[in-house]
Write a protein that holds these residues in place. Structure first.
Motif: not given
Length: 321
Positions: A26-28, A86-92
């Motif tokens: 999944g994705i976080t 999970t794959i972790t994504i930081e969004v500005s």
């Protein structure tokens, strides 16, 4: 395990565990809690004293940063188990405080990146439930934090819906089949990253392909390649190592000029939704793709294989239709 081709900036963080101890399921999603560029976020994570990182970051201009390879566990969510699967994504953020919004460009790129991650990791559907039973998750589920902020949190179901629409996920029992493939090029006899379905092509324009490896998620395929010495024997994907499928590949260190594949549909697909075929095409060195070939059919202008004898290929695309 490959990384996304959407990446614009690469700044590797030492804050990770290699390799990750679980499969990607999944994705976080996180927010940066600031207005940062992909470069600035990466530089922050490159500091070993910070003890934090993420796999990817997206800035307000839509640039994607890679900070920790997908094969490794980033230190993002304060939860080892979650960051391992999970794959972790930081969004500005586009503004600080309040709703902690993100730009439309960043939001659209987040959808693109999630689709790409799912396709390459055989995640058929994202499910946001608001708790840990789903596979689309947010930081605040694991720590006492406001991350990813009200703006993104309110849009998690929309993110899942948009991603699933692109993935073709359905609840009607239709079964999708994924094909993964990679090629070996003549320069340095290097194997290039794995490609899934039509997310990209395998190969480098202008560099001859000397080996091809293929595997499928259901059923099985048999394939062979042709070079100046003629056709080689069929490779059966059932005999391919699932973790290192170069153990079963077609090629003999010579430029390949033709590829033949036949896909065998699994029984459950035959019973429920009919037969499926493999569609594939190749491109000659520095040239335009040849027409699509379906299985090893010799009708409707097809000659049973993709390619032209005597003309080395440099790109391959494969999908199960």
């Amino acid at each position: 395990m490959s990384n996304s081709n959407l990446v614009d900036v690469v700044i590797k963080s030492p804050n990770c565990d290699s390799p990750r101890k679980d499969t990607i399921q999944g994705i976080t999603i996180h927010h940066m809690g600031a207005v940062l560029t992909a470069e600035e976020c990466g530089k922050s994570f490159s500091n070993p004293t910070r003890q934090a990182s993420s796999n990817y970051g997206i800035d307000s201009d839509g640039k994607v940063g890679l900070y920790v390879d997908e094969a490794d566990r980033a230190w993002t969510s304060g939860n080892i188990e979650n960051d391992s699967r999970t794959i972790t994504i930081e969004v500005s953020n586009s503004e600080t405080g309040g709703e902690w919004p993100v730009s439309d460009v960043a939001y659209d790129k987040l959808i693109d990146l999630c689709v790409d991650i799912c396709q390459r990791n055989n995640i058929k559907k994202l499910n946001y439930t608001g708790d840990l039973s789903g596979n689309l998750l947010i930081h605040k589920m694991f720590q006492a934090t406001s991350c990813p902020g009200p703006y993104l949190e309110a849009r998690m179901s929309d993110i899942a819906s948009k991603v699933n629409e692109r993935l073709g996920s359905q609840d009607n029992g239709e079964q999708s089949i994924h094909v993964s493939y990679q090629v070996q090029i003549s320069e340095g006899k290097r194997w290039l990253p794995v490609v899934n379905n039509l997310t990209d092509y395998a190969g480098v324009t202008g560099m001859e392909i000397i080996g091809i490896a293929i595997k499928v998620s259901k059923g099985y395929a048999q394939y062979r390649v042709h070079d100046a010495d003629g056709w080689y024997g069929m490779i059966d994907t059932r005999n391919t190592n699932i973790d290192d499928f170069q153990n079963g590949y077609a090629g003999n260190n010579k430029p390949i000029d033709a590829l033949e594949i036949y896909y065998y549909t699994p029984d459950e697909i035959i019973n429920n939704t009919g037969y499926k075929k493999v569609a594939y095409r190749v491109a000659p060195l520095d040239g335009e793709y040849f027409d699509w070939q379906y299985d090893n059919e010799t009708k409707n202008g097809q000659d049973g294989y993709a390619g032209t004898f005597g003309v080395p290929i440099d790109r391959v695309q494969i999908v199960i239709e």
